[in-house]
Design a protein around this motif. Structure first.
Motif: not given
Length: 161
Positions: A142-147
């Motif tokens: 999973m990507a960082h800085n997501r909702a």
């Protein structure tokens, strides 16, 4: 008066022009009144507003009281209390969006050819529990800085733990 005349029949071009002018003037007056009251509220807010004042708390609590639903009347029954309101809303939307009795769709088992169907091995593989390694792999992909998700916890928290 012009609208009453218009209900009995079409207006003459002169009367229609007068009606358009009056409507435009009324609209302008209403807009000006709205702007006036908006300016008054901003002025009061700037003077007494965003501090920890009695005025601030009255505004915040008044807005909360105004926007709170205390009871709902369904037919002759009045539903009160937060728990009862939540239960009623949940049941209403379950019935509203859920499948109606008798509307279930049953498919013919011969819809797909044998080579298009999953075999028992594939079905068991799809229905098995997730392994810790699979969950870990998906989590770190999973990507960082997501909702954050519905739990309001960002993915970085789980990745660090």
């Amino acid at each position: 008066m012009l609208e009453e005349i218009e209900e009995s029949g079409p207006l003459s071009p002169e009367m229609y022009s007068i009606k358009v002018d009056v409507s435009a003037e009324l609209h302008e007056l209403l807009v000006n009144e709205e702007i006036f009251w908006l300016q008054q509220s901003h002025e009061r807010w700037l003077l007494k507003g965003d501090l920890n004042t009695d005025y601030y708390h009255k505004i915040a609590n008044g807005r909360k009281r105004k926007n709170t639903i205390h009871s709902v009347k369904v037919g002759d029954v009045e539903i009160e209390g937060t728990d009862n309101l939540i239960t009623h809303a949940t049941e209403f939307y379950k019935n509203f969006f859920g499948p109606a009795p008798g509307n279930e769709f049953h498919m013919d088992p011969n819809t797909w050819a044998t080579n298009e169907k999953l075999d028992e091995k594939d079905n068991v593989d799809l229905c098995r529990a997730f392994t810790e390694a699979e969950v870990k792999e998906a989590l770190f992909a999973m990507a960082h800085n997501r909702a954050p998700g519905p739990d309001n916890i960002p993915v970085e928290f789980y990745q660090v733990c």
